[in-house]
Scaffold this active site. Structure first.
Site, mmCIF file in Angstrom:
data_model
loop_
_atom_site.group_PDB
_atom_site.id
_atom_site.type_symbol
_atom_site.label_atom_id
_atom_site.label_comp_id
_atom_site.label_asym_id
_atom_site.label_seq_id
_atom_site.Cartn_x
_atom_site.Cartn_y
_atom_site.Cartn_z
ATOM 1 C CE LYS A 1 -8.622 6.690 2.373
ATOM 2 N NZ LYS A 1 -9.874 6.348 3.078
ATOM 3 N NE ARG B 1 -6.885 3.222 -3.491
ATOM 4 C CZ ARG B 1 -7.950 2.862 -2.817
ATOM 5 N NH1 ARG B 1 -7.852 2.547 -1.553
ATOM 6 N NH2 ARG B 1 -9.124 2.806 -3.398
ATOM 7 C CG MET C 1 -10.808 0.869 7.763
ATOM 8 S SD MET C 1 -10.949 0.502 9.503
ATOM 9 C CE MET C 1 -9.478 -0.463 9.707
ATOM 10 C CB CYS D 1 12.125 -30.896 -2.551
ATOM 11 S SG CYS D 1 12.575 -32.149 -1.359
ATOM 12 N NE ARG E 1 -11.178 10.364 2.614
ATOM 13 C CZ ARG E 1 -10.491 10.691 1.521
ATOM 14 N NH1 ARG E 1 -9.841 11.840 1.460
ATOM 15 N NH2 ARG E 1 -10.439 9.868 0.505
ATOM 16 C CG HIS F 1 -17.001 -4.630 -2.000
ATOM 17 N ND1 HIS F 1 -17.317 -5.972 -2.011
ATOM 18 C CD2 HIS F 1 -16.253 -4.430 -0.896
ATOM 19 C CE1 HIS F 1 -16.791 -6.543 -0.942
ATOM 20 N NE2 HIS F 1 -16.142 -5.625 -0.243
ATOM 21 C CB SER G 1 17.024 -32.233 -1.014
ATOM 22 O OG SER G 1 15.820 -31.586 -1.366
ATOM 23 N N GLY H 1 -13.113 -1.262 1.633
ATOM 24 C CA GLY H 1 -14.417 -1.549 2.220
ATOM 25 C C GLY H 1 -14.392 -1.888 3.690
ATOM 26 C CE1 TYR I 1 17.083 -28.390 -5.175
ATOM 27 C CE2 TYR I 1 19.483 -28.338 -5.110
ATOM 28 C CZ TYR I 1 18.289 -29.023 -4.942
ATOM 29 O OH TYR I 1 18.296 -30.320 -4.525
HETATM 30 P P1 ADP Z 1 -12.242 4.591 0.939
HETATM 31 O O1 ADP Z 1 -11.070 4.302 1.781
HETATM 32 O O2 ADP Z 1 -13.301 3.572 1.024
HETATM 33 O O3 ADP Z 1 -11.842 4.930 -0.459
HETATM 34 P P2 ADP Z 1 -12.527 7.394 1.449
HETATM 35 O O4 ADP Z 1 -12.032 7.857 2.740
HETATM 36 O O5 ADP Z 1 -11.673 7.620 0.273
HETATM 37 O O6 ADP Z 1 -12.930 5.882 1.572
HETATM 38 O O7 ADP Z 1 -13.915 8.087 1.244
HETATM 39 C C1 ADP Z 1 -14.823 7.651 0.305
HETATM 40 C C2 ADP Z 1 -15.283 8.788 -0.558
HETATM 41 O O8 ADP Z 1 -15.824 9.819 0.246
HETATM 42 C C3 ADP Z 1 -14.204 9.474 -1.342
HETATM 43 O O9 ADP Z 1 -13.903 8.797 -2.499
HETATM 44 C C4 ADP Z 1 -14.826 10.809 -1.625
HETATM 45 O O10 ADP Z 1 -15.635 10.715 -2.758
HETATM 46 C C5 ADP Z 1 -15.641 11.055 -0.405
HETATM 47 N N1 ADP Z 1 -14.936 11.994 0.451
HETATM 48 C C6 ADP Z 1 -14.085 11.732 1.457
HETATM 49 N N2 ADP Z 1 -13.606 12.874 2.003
HETATM 50 C C7 ADP Z 1 -14.174 13.888 1.326
HETATM 51 C C8 ADP Z 1 -14.066 15.304 1.393
HETATM 52 N N3 ADP Z 1 -13.280 15.883 2.272
HETATM 53 N N4 ADP Z 1 -14.796 16.023 0.527
HETATM 54 C C9 ADP Z 1 -15.590 15.413 -0.361
HETATM 55 N N5 ADP Z 1 -15.738 14.100 -0.496
HETATM 56 C C10 ADP Z 1 -15.037 13.337 0.348
HETATM 57 MG MG MG Z 2 -11.119 6.362 -1.230
HETATM 58 MG MG MG Z 3 -15.250 2.938 1.265
#
Ligand code: ADP
Ligand code: MG
Ligand code: MG
Length: 915
Positions: A30, A359, A112, A872, A101, A481, A805, A110, A892
Site C-alpha cells: 500500500k 494494487r 489488519m 513421479c 493503515r 470480505h 524416476s 481484512g 520431466y
Molecule cells: P484495507 O487494507 O482493508 O483496504 P485501507 O487502509 O485501505 O484498508 O483503509 C480502508 C478504507 O479506509 C479505505 O478504502 C478508505 O476508504 C478509508 N481511508 C483510509 N485512509 C483514508 C484517508 N486518508 N482518507 C479517507 N479515507 C481513508
Molecule cells: Mg484498502
Molecule cells: Mg479493511
C-alpha cells in the site's frame, strides 16, 4: 538492525515523495503504491509510511520504539501538514486528521485494521465544524473514530457482535430511523459520549483525547496486529513468511462523508470475476471508509454500464460527471503505468477526487487467463509477461465443474431458482446449507459438502470458508470480505444476495416465499450469481467440454481459446517436460489432451482393484509354490497385456513408463473370514489353510516390508510375467503401426544388485518374447529412486539403469521416517508450528528430500551422461516442486492428468524466472 540514522519513515504527497513502487519490501504494497501514484501526478492525500523494518524491530522488542522513530514521525507529520495546506495535527481551528493503515508486502485482506479520523477530541472538533460548516459531518467522523479506535486499538469488542454497533442500532431504533445517515448531529454527539463511557467502563481508563497519544496507540496496534492469530492463520494458508512485517501508513484524511458532494468507492479496472475489459466499481454518496465493502448500505454502480436493469441505482458517472471522467482517466493511466489490472480505492471530498489505494487486483483463474491473453493482444504486455501473469495453481479453477445444463433448466422450470446475487467467485457448488463457520467445520469434518450462508463474512469465518464448497452472503458487493477471500481461495461465491432474509437465531433463511433451514440442500453458481433450492448436479467445465469430452467446439468457448493461448505460449518457454501418472487408456487420453508428453508412472497394481481381477492377484500372493503362482500369473497376464495395449495406443509416439508390480500386500490380502472362505472356494483350497497363509503374510510394517522389487527378487516369475505382458503388448501394437516406447521401471531398489537381478529377468524375457512374436521393439529398463540408499548409491545404480524416476512419495516417507498412513494425525501440528513450511507430501521438502534428489541426479548423470531422469509422485503437480525439479535439471515431472496444465505452466514459469 535499526540505528537512529536509519530512515524509518518515508513521506509521500505534496512536494516530497520519497518512496516508489519498487520498495514494497520496506514500505509494504500500500505504501509503495501510494508513493508511486503521488510521484506520477495522481492526487493522493499526503502522508508517510513507517517501514516494515521498524515493525519487526518493535514486535521483537516487546513493543518498545527504536531511538529516533518518534522524531522522524514528528518531522513527517510536519511534511503532511504543509502538503495539506497548513492543516495542523491537534489544532483547534484548522485540524489535520489522520488515518493509520497497515500494509504488508502481500495484501492480506481484512487481517489488519484501519483507524480513521485520528486527532479528534472535544476541542479539535470545533475546527472541523467551522471548516466544514457541518456539525453533523463532524460528529459522524468523531463517532466513527471513537468506534474504530475503541475496537481496533482498545480492543473493546465481544465474541459475536460489535458493542459499538449495538449502541448505534439502539440509537437508530430510539430515533425511529433506518440509516446511519438519518441520525442528527445531536444523536451522534450523544453516541460519542455513550461510546466513551462504555470504553471507560470496560477498560477502566478514559478514552485518550491527546492526538499524539491517539496516533501512537493506532500505530502500535497495527504493529501488534501483525502478530494476531488471524494474521498468523492467513499467512499460514497463503505461505507468507512471518518475518516480513507490516508497514504503517499514516495519511491525511479526506472526507467522503461531508455531505452530498462527497462519496467513497472502490473499483476494478477489469472484471475480477471473468476478466472482461470493463471498468467496474461501486460507490456510496456521503460515506466513509469501509462503508462500501461492509454492506451497510447497498452500493451504487460507478458507471451507467454497470447499472443493474432490475434495480437501477444512479451511478457516479451521472451524479459526479467530472470526478468520474477524472477517475476514468486515472484508471487508464494506472493500467498503462502498472500494465496490470488494478483494484483501486477513492474518495470524493467536495467534488474533488482523491486516490487512496491502487494494487494489482485479485482475480479468479478465469479472469487471470483472460486478462493475460487480452493484455497481450492489446500490446500492453509481452508474451513472457502474459505467461507469468497466470498463477499455475489458479488454472485448476478453469477445470472446475459447472451445473449440468439440463438439471439447471429443470430446476428453473420447477421454480427452484430462489434468487440472484453477485457472481463473486466462479464454479458451481451444491451442498448442505450451514449458517455459521463453526457448523461448516463440524459438518465438513464428517465429510459433508457444505455451503456457508452468512449475512456477511468476517475474518473470524476464514476457517469455515476454507472447508466449504461455496459461500453465499446476503450483503456486500464484489469487493466484500466474502467475495475477496472466496476468490483468493478459488471457491464458488455468490455475494450480496439481498433477497435472502437470514435469521441466525432461528437457523433459517427466508427467500422467495420459502423458508430453508440449516441442513437443507442448496446450490449456487458463482459464475452467474444464481441460487437454487436443492442440489443440482454439477458437470465439467467448458475447457473440459471442449478438450476432453469434445462436446463443444473450440470456437464456441472464449475461455478455452484464452487458456489454449497461454498454455501454447508456456510450451515454448518450458524446458522441463511434463508427463502424467495414468493407469488406464482413458486417463492417458485425458492427460494427452491436456498436453502430457508421455506417461511417467503407470502403476500396474491399480489395474487390479476391480473385483474380477483382484482374486487373481490374491491367488498369486497366497500361492504356496512356483506352480501355484504361475497358474495365477497366467490369469493375470492377458488382463495386463490388454491394458498396456490400450495405453500404448493412447500414447502413440510418446514414452510410457510402466512400473513393475508394487502391491502393498496388506491392501490386497483378503480381509475377514467371509472373503477368505470365498477366495478359498474359488481356488479350491481349504479355508483354514488359506487363513493361516494369510496370517503368515501379515506384516507389522508393510510400508517397509515385502514390496517393490523385493517381491520380484524372491519370486522372479512375477517380474517375468510383467515384462512379458508389457513387451507382448508393445509388439502387438507395433504390428498395428503404433509408435511404441515402453520403459520398464523396477520399484523400491536400494542396492544395485537388486536392479542387476531384475534387469536380467527382463532381458531374458524380452529375448523370448521377441523371438516368439517375430518382432522387436526398443525399450528401456530403469528404476525408481525412492529409498535414501538408492540416492546415496545412484552412481552404482546408474550402471544398470537407463533412466531414473524419483518416487518422491516414498522417498519423503523414508527420508523423513514418516509413515504416510499415520502422519495425518500429527503432521498438521508440524506445519502449524512452522517445523515444515508445508506438508512435505504435498510440496517437496527441498532442503531435506531435495538434497537426495539433487544428489541422486548428479551421481546418476556422472555415471551415465544420457540418463533420463524424472520425478513421479504428488509433487509433480505442485508448482513449487516443479520449479525445484527444473532447477536441478531433471528431464520431466509426472503428475495426475488434471494437474498437467498446472505443471506445464509451472515449468514455463520456472524457465522464465531463471532467465
Ligand atoms: P484495507 O487494507 O482493508 O483496504 P485501507 O487502509 O485501505 O484498508 O483503509 C480502508 C478504507 O479506509 C479505505 O478504502 C478508505 O476508504 C478509508 N481511508 C483510509 N485512509 C483514508 C484517508 N486518508 N482518507 C479517507 N479515507 C481513508
Ligand atoms: Mg484498502
Ligand atoms: Mg479493511
Amino acid at each position: 538492525m535499526i540505528e537512529t540514522s536509519t530512515k524509518m519513515a518515508y513521506t509521500f504527497g505534496g512536494e516530497n515523495t520519497e518512496g516508489n513502487a519498487t520498495m514494497k519490501n520496506l514500505l509494504g504494497g500500500k505504501g509503495a503504491n501510494l508513493a508511486e501514484m503521488a510521484a506520477i501526478g495522481i492526487p493522493v492525500p499526503a502522508g508517510f509510511t513507517i517501514t516494515t523494518e521498524v515493525c519487526n524491530w518493535v514486535v521483537g522488542h516487546d513493543m518498545a520504539h527504536p531511538d529516533g522513530l518518534e522524531d522522524q514521525v514528528r518531522e513527517a507529520i510536519t511534511h503532511t501538514e504543509k502538503a495539506m495546506g497548513g492543516r495542523i495535527f491537534g489544532d483547534s481551528s484548522n485540524p489535520l486528521l489522520l488515518s493509520v493503515r497497515s500494509g504488508a508486502r502481500a495484501s492480506m485482506p481484512g487481517m489488519m485494521d484501519t483507524v480513521l479520523n485520528i486527532g479528534l477530541n472535544d476541542t479539535t472538533i470545533q475546527g472541523l465544524i467551522e471548516k466544514s460548516g457541518s456539525d453533523r459531518f463532524a460528529y459522524d467522523s468523531y463517532r466513527r473514530f471513537v468506534q474504530m479506535y475503541g475496537d481496533v486499538v482498545l480492543l473493546v469488542r465481544d465474541e459475536n457482535h460489535d458493542p459499538f454497533e449495538q449502541l448505534l442500532e439502539a440509537k437508530k431504533e430510539a430515533r425511529g430511523v433506518e440509516l446511519d445517515t438519518d441520525l442528527t448531529a445531536e444523536d451522534l454527539k450523544e453516541l460519542v459520549a455513550e461510546f466513551k463511557a462504555m470504553v471507560k467502563e470496560r477498560t477502566g481508563a478514559d478514552f485518550p483525547d491527546d492526538p499524539m497519544t491517539q496516533l501512537w496507540g493506532a500505530i502500535d496496534a497495527v504493529f501488534q496486529s501483525w502478530d494476531n492469530p488471524r494474521a498468523w492463520h492467513y499467512r499460514r494458508i497463503n505461505s507468507i513468511p512471518h518475518d516480513w512485517g507490516t508497514a504503517v501508513n499514516v495519511q491525511a484524511m479526506v472526507f467522503g462523508n461531508m455531505g452530498e458532494t462527497c462519496a467513497t468507492g472502490v473499483a476494478f479496472t477489469r472484471d475480477p470475476s471473468t476478466g472482461e475489459r470493463r471498468f467496474y466499481g461501486e460507490y456510496l454518496i456521503n460515506a466513509q471508509g469501509e462503508d462500501v465493502v461492509a454492506g451497510i448500505r447497498t452500493p451504487q454502480p460507478i458507471n451507467i454500464s454497470g447499472k443493474d436493469p432490475e434495480n437501477p441505482l444512479s451511478s457516479m458517472e451521472e451524479e459526479f460527471p467530472q470526478c468520474y471522467a477524472e477517475l476514468e482517466a486515472i484508471y487508464h493511466k494506472l493500467e498503462q503505468h502498472y500494465k496490470d489490472m488494478q483494484d483501486i480505492e477513492f474518495t470524493v471530498e467536495d467534488n474533488k477526487l482523491w486516490m487512496l489505494q491502487t494494487r494489482a487486483g485479485k482475480r479468479t483463474g478465469f479472469a487471470a487467463v483472460r486478462i493475460a491473453a487480452e493484455m497481450l493482444e492489446e500490446g500492453l504486455i509481452d508474451e513472457k509477461t502474459a505467461v507469468l501473469r497466470v498463477d499455475p495453481n489458479q488454472l485448476t479453477q478453469l477445470l472446475l465443474p459447472v451445473f449440468d445444463r439440463d438439471a439447471k433448466t429443470a430446476a428453473i422450470a420447477d421454480g427452484r431458482q430462489l434468487a440472484k446475487g453477485l457472481n463473486a467467485g466462479p464454479g458451481a457448488a451444491a451442498g448442505t446449507l450451514v449458517l455459521s463457520a463453526d457448523e461448516a467445520v463440524l459438518r465438513a469434518e464428517k465429510g459433508d459438502k457444505v455451503i456457508l450462508v452468512r449475512i456477511e463474512t468476517s475474518p473470524e469465518d476464514i476457517q469455515g470458508m476454507h472447508v466449504s464448497q461455496g459461500i453465499l452472503t446476503s450483503r456486500g458487493g464484489m469487493t466484500s470480505h466474502a467475495a475477496v477471500v472466496a476468490r483468493g481461495m478459488g471457491k464458488s461465491c455468490v455475494a450480496g444476495c439481498g433477497a435472502l432474509d437470514i435469521d441466525y437465531g432461528a437457523g433459517t433463511v427466508k427467500v422467495a416465499g420459502r423458508t430453508l433451514k440449516e441442513g437443507d440442500s442448496i446450490s449456487i453458481d458463482g459464475m452467474t450469481g444464481e441460487v437454487f433450492e436443492g442440489s443440482i448436479p454439477v458437470r465439467a467445465s467448458e475447457i473440459v467440454q471442449v478438450l476432453i469430452d469434445e462436446e463443444m467446439a473450440p470456437e464456441e468457448s472464449k475461455i478455452f481459446q484464452d487458456f489454449n493461448r497461454i498454455l501454447t505460449l508456456a510450451k515454448g518457454y518450458a524446458t522441463l517436460g511434463v508427463r502424467t501418472n495414468a493407469d488406464s487408456p482413458l486417463d492417458s487420453t485425458v492427460a494427452r489432451k491436456f498436453g502430457a508428453e508421455g506417461i511417467g508412472l503407470c502403476r500396474t497394481e491399480h489395474m487390479f482393484f476391480e473385483e474380477a481381477r483382484i482374486d487373481a492377484v490374491r491367488e498369486m500372493i497366497v500361492a504356496k509354490d512356483v506352480e501355484g503362482r504361475r497358474g495365477a500369473l497366467e490369469k493375470i497376464l492377458p488382463m495386463q497385456q490388454s491394458d498396456f495395449e490400450g495405453i500404448f495406443r493412447a500414447m502413440d509416439g510418446l514414452p510410457v513408463t510402466i512400473r513393475a508390480l508394487d502391491p502393498p500386500l496388506h491392501e490386497f490380502l483378503p480381509h475377514g473370514d467371509a472373503e477368505i472362505t470365498d477366495l478359498a472356494g474359488k481356488m479350491g483350497v481349504d479355508a483354514g489353510e488359506l487363513k493361516s497363509t494369510v496370517e503368515s503374510l501379515t506384516e507389522s510394517n508393510p510400508m517397509l516390508g515385502h514390496r517393490g522389487c523385493r517381491l520380484g527378487i524372491v519370486y522372479p516369475e512375477i517380474t517375468a510375467m510383467q515384462a512379458r505382458a508389457i513387451l507382448q503388448a508393445a509388439c502387438v501394437v507395433a504390428g498395428e503401426g503404433v509408435d511404441v516406447h515402453p520403459e520398464i521401471m523396477i520399484p523400491l531398489v536400494g542396492h544395485v544388485k537388486e536392479l542387476e537381478l531384475q534387469r536380467k529377468v527382463v532381458l531374458e524375457t524380452a529375448e523370448q518374447v521377441f523371438e516368439e512374436m517375430g518382432r522387436k521393439v526398443d525399450y528401456l529398463i530403469g528404476t525408481m529412486i525412492e529409498l535414501p540408499r538408492a540416492a546415496l548409491t545412484a552412481d552404482e545404480i546408474a550402471h544398470e539403469a537407463e533412466f531414473f524416476s524419483f518416487g518422491t512419495n516414498d522417498l519423503t516417507q523414508t527420508a523423513l521416517g514418516l509413515s504416510r498412513d499415520d502422519a495425518g494425525r500429527f503432521l498438521p501440528f508440524y506445519v502449524e508450528q512452522g517445523i515444515y513450511e508445508a506438508d512435505p507430501f504435498g510440496s517437496l521438502d527441498q532442503s531435506g528430500v531435495g538434497q537426495l534428489v539433487r544428489m541422486g541426479f548428479e551421481k546418476g548423470r556422472a555415471t551415465r551422461s544420457d540418463l533420463k531422469v524424472g520425478i513421479c509422485g504428488e509433487h509433480g503437480g505442485d508448482p513449487k516442486s516443479v520449479a525445484f525439479c527444473h532447477d536441478v535439471g531433471l528431464n520431466y515431472v509426472s503428475c495426475s492428468p488434471y494437474r498437467v496444465p498446472v505443471a506445464r505452466l509451472a515449468a514455463a514459469h520456472a524457465a522464465l524466472n531463471q532467465e
